[in-house]
Design an enzyme around this catalytic site. Structure first.
Site, PDB file in Angstrom:
ATOM      1  N   LYS A  97      28.845  32.505 -22.017  1.00  7.32           N
ATOM      2  CA  LYS A  97      29.508  33.109 -23.182  1.00  7.32           C
ATOM      3  C   LYS A  97      29.112  32.286 -24.413  1.00  7.32           C
ATOM      4  CE  LYS A  97      32.256  35.491 -25.812  1.00  7.32           C
ATOM      5  NZ  LYS A  97      31.883  34.799 -27.072  1.00  7.32           N
ATOM      6  N   GLY A 141      33.031  23.002 -28.314  1.00  5.62           N
ATOM      7  CA  GLY A 141      33.531  23.644 -29.514  1.00  5.62           C
ATOM      8  C   GLY A 141      34.660  22.842 -30.130  1.00  5.62           C
ATOM      9  N   SER A 142      35.486  23.519 -30.898  1.00  7.12           N
ATOM     10  CA  SER A 142      36.536  22.837 -31.643  1.00  7.12           C
ATOM     11  C   SER A 142      37.655  22.360 -30.720  1.00  7.12           C
ATOM     12  CB  SER A 142      37.115  23.768 -32.701  1.00  7.12           C
ATOM     13  OG  SER A 142      37.892  24.790 -32.107  1.00  7.12           O
ATOM     14  N   THR A 143      38.353  21.335 -31.166  1.00  6.05           N
ATOM     15  CA  THR A 143      39.466  20.803 -30.389  1.00  6.05           C
ATOM     16  C   THR A 143      40.573  21.836 -30.244  1.00  6.05           C
ATOM     17  OG1 THR A 143      38.976  18.520 -31.005  1.00  6.05           O
ATOM     18  CG2 THR A 143      41.233  18.998 -30.339  1.00  6.05           C
ATOM     19  N   VAL A 147      40.422  25.173 -30.086  1.00  4.66           N
ATOM     20  CA  VAL A 147      40.095  26.157 -29.047  1.00  4.66           C
ATOM     21  C   VAL A 147      40.107  25.481 -27.676  1.00  4.66           C
ATOM     22  CG1 VAL A 147      38.330  27.739 -28.184  1.00  4.66           C
ATOM     23  CG2 VAL A 147      38.785  27.590 -30.638  1.00  4.66           C
ATOM     24  N   GLY A 148      39.610  24.254 -27.609  1.00  7.41           N
ATOM     25  CA  GLY A 148      39.620  23.528 -26.344  1.00  7.41           C
ATOM     26  C   GLY A 148      41.019  23.335 -25.802  1.00  7.41           C
ATOM     27  N   GLU A 187      33.746  19.302 -24.340  1.00  4.71           N
ATOM     28  CA  GLU A 187      33.103  18.487 -25.370  1.00  4.71           C
ATOM     29  C   GLU A 187      33.572  19.062 -26.691  1.00  4.71           C
ATOM     30  OE1 GLU A 187      30.924  17.772 -28.377  1.00  4.71           O
ATOM     31  OE2 GLU A 187      29.211  18.594 -27.270  1.00  4.71           O
ATOM     32  N   CYS A 229      28.390  17.496 -33.883  1.00  4.91           N
ATOM     33  CA  CYS A 229      29.617  16.737 -33.635  1.00  4.91           C
ATOM     34  C   CYS A 229      29.380  15.239 -33.532  1.00  4.91           C
ATOM     35  CB  CYS A 229      30.301  17.253 -32.372  1.00  4.91           C
ATOM     36  SG  CYS A 229      29.213  17.285 -30.939  1.00  4.91           S
ATOM     37  N   GLU A 270      37.481  16.888 -39.059  1.00  2.71           N
ATOM     38  CA  GLU A 270      36.070  17.231 -38.874  1.00  2.71           C
ATOM     39  C   GLU A 270      35.690  18.380 -39.810  1.00  2.71           C
ATOM     40  OE1 GLU A 270      33.057  17.972 -35.166  1.00  2.71           O
ATOM     41  OE2 GLU A 270      34.904  19.133 -35.158  1.00  2.71           O
TER      42      GLU A 270
END
Length: 486
Positions: A184, A237-239, A241-242, A259, A293, A391
């Site tokens: 995805k 991806g972003s924290t 969404v993680g 990550e 990142c 970030e």
């Protein structure tokens, strides 16, 4: 490749998106460069189910078979380089140098690395143990091995900055270990990944082993994560969404590899080689417009060299051409979308409101078309300022002055993130000791170069787990103990 050829791959079949298509916009021209298929929730579920159906047979293939297919896929993808590279450049907005050095060839290199990885031993003999008699079994000398098994069905979700390379770094070790995958890619630039998966299937991977779904709608993404047959989610991806993915994984005990965001601290001591430090820090601007990142975006510098470092960075920024990424002389291209440009600009304005000074940049480079942000340097910063703590994921460097080593370490560690940090010092022993004090998954000493065999991942809000080199094989496997009487 015409727009009509971009299709999903589910269970070995090339299919159109059931929810239609959506535009992929070139960040440099703001023109439509292609149309990507919009998968439905039913198609997302079908992709997981195809992977689950293919897993038993695929997991029983020999390491040699898996290695051969990964090598063959890399060969086929490289044979289509002239077709794929322009697509990657158009959809990402990356400069010509970045596309070749980071977007395309590293993807095939990762597939080849894990073709070799498929042949690495998966069984570790353990020393025999003398065990006493218990109600369960008679005593004696008991032998054991640790056996690494594939996890099962792995959903791989990546960010937009280096779409093919990031994805190859996930599906390579996953397939090498005998897992099946659902790919995805990020919605902003999925075309190169769609073509990569199509070519992998042409290379001979059995139906259902490598599937791909794309789309802007969040529901199909949620489906490939939450489906009961998904055993693991690997996400870059972003924290934020993680965290959402992690909540789903935690509720179902799915394995996860995350990550996430970074706010790289770059400590520059007064004995540092300033030329090396300035060259490394200015790469924030020159490498994909800061959309990485691991960038050293948060500079923490001793006051004795503060003015010299800031002056050097100002001079470096002046030599960086902003413009058309297809021009070989361009160093700084656009960021991925207009919305992301506005987000970066908002952080710069907030920094100014909080007391920072714009020493370089801050504008759009005079461009009316394209999502450009000039190399920007914020000085007179404190660690409490918003653009110092959050970030930005763009070509913005912030500089915080400090008095001594203890203050530098304290400020570096005073962050929600801990992905990649750097230490520049003429005393490598000092740099080593400081590196070991940093709450960061990776630390570079006097260099931004990486060793791809080293474990990669973050502390704190920067992620969970490690990949890279043979550690990537560990990430996509389960440990099984097998014991027997000697």
């Amino acid at each position: 490749m015409s727009d009509s050829t971009y299709r999903l791959t589910i269970g070995g079949e090339s299919v159109e998106g059931a929810a239609g298509t959506y535009d992929i916009v070139n960040p440099a021209t703001e023109e439509v460069t292609g149309r990507a298929p919009e998968a439905s929730v039913d198609q997302a579920n079908a992709a997981v189910e195809a992977a689950a159906e293919a897993f038993p047979a695929w997991s029983r293939t020999t390491p040699e078979e898996r290695a051969e297919l990964l090598d063959r896929a890399a060969d086929l993808i490289e044979a289509h380089r002239k077709e794929i590279v322009p697509v990657l450049q158009a959809e990402t907005g990356a400069t010509a140098r970045t596309v070749k050095s980071m977007q395309f060839f590293p993807a095939t290199a990762r597939l080849r690395r894990y073709a070799k990885g498929a042949l690495e031993p998966t069984i570790t003999p353990l020393p025999p143990a003398v065990m006493p008699t218990t109600p369960l079994a008679p005593g004696g000398l008991i032998s054991a091995v640790a056996n690494r098994q594939p996890v099962g069905v792995v959903t791989c979700i990546t960010s937009y900055n280096v779409p093919m390379t990031n994805m190859a770094g996930k599906i390579g070790p996953a397939l090498a270990m005998g897992n099946t995958v659902i790919v995805k890619p990020a919605p902003q630039d999925p075309l190169g990944v769609l073509r990569m998966v199509e070519l992998m299937n042409e290379a001979g991977f059995p139906p259902g082993v490598v599937n791909v779904v794309t789309g802007q709608d969040i529901a199909p993404s949620e489906a490939v994560v939450a489906h009961p047959a998904t055993d693991m989610v690997s996400f870059t991806g972003s924290t934020g969404v993680g965290q959402r993915i992690g909540a789903v994984c935690g509720s179902q005990m799915k394995r996860q590899l995350m990550e996430l965001g970074g706010k790289g601290a770059c400590i520059v001591f007064d004995d540092a080689d300033l030329k090396a430090a300035i060259g490394g820090i200015s790469s924030v601007w020159g490498f994909h417009s800061g959309q990485i990142c691991t960038s050293p975006t948060r500079v923490i510098v001793q006051r004795g060299v503060y003015d010299a470092l800031v002056g050097g960075l100002q001079k470096a920024a002046g030599h960086m051409k902003v413009g058309d990424p297809t021009d070989p002389d361009t160093v700084v291209g656009p960021v991925i979308t207009g919305a992301h440009r506005e987000r970066i600009e908002g952080y710069v304005r907030t920094g100014i409101d909080e007391g920072a000074t714009v020493a370089v940049g801050g504008g759009r480079g005079g461009f009316d078309t394209g999502f450009y942000v000039e190399p920007t340097l914020l000085v007179d910063c404190t660690n409490e300022m918003t653009p110092v703590r959050e970030e930005l994921f763009g070509p913005v460097v912030v500089v915080v002055p400090v008095d001594d080593e203890d203050e530098a370490v304290a400020i570096a560690n005073d962050s929600d993130y801990g992905l990649y940090s750097y230490v520049f010092s003429g005393d490598t022993s000092r740099a080593w000791n400081v590196a070991r004090q940093l709450r960061s998954g990776n630390v570079g000493i006097n260099s931004l170069q990486r060793n791809h065999e080293a474990p990669f991942g973050g502390f704190k809000q920067s992620g969970v787990g490690r990949d890279g080199g043979s550690y990537g094989l560990l990430a996509y496997s389960e440990l099984q103990s097998i014991v027997w009487p000697s």
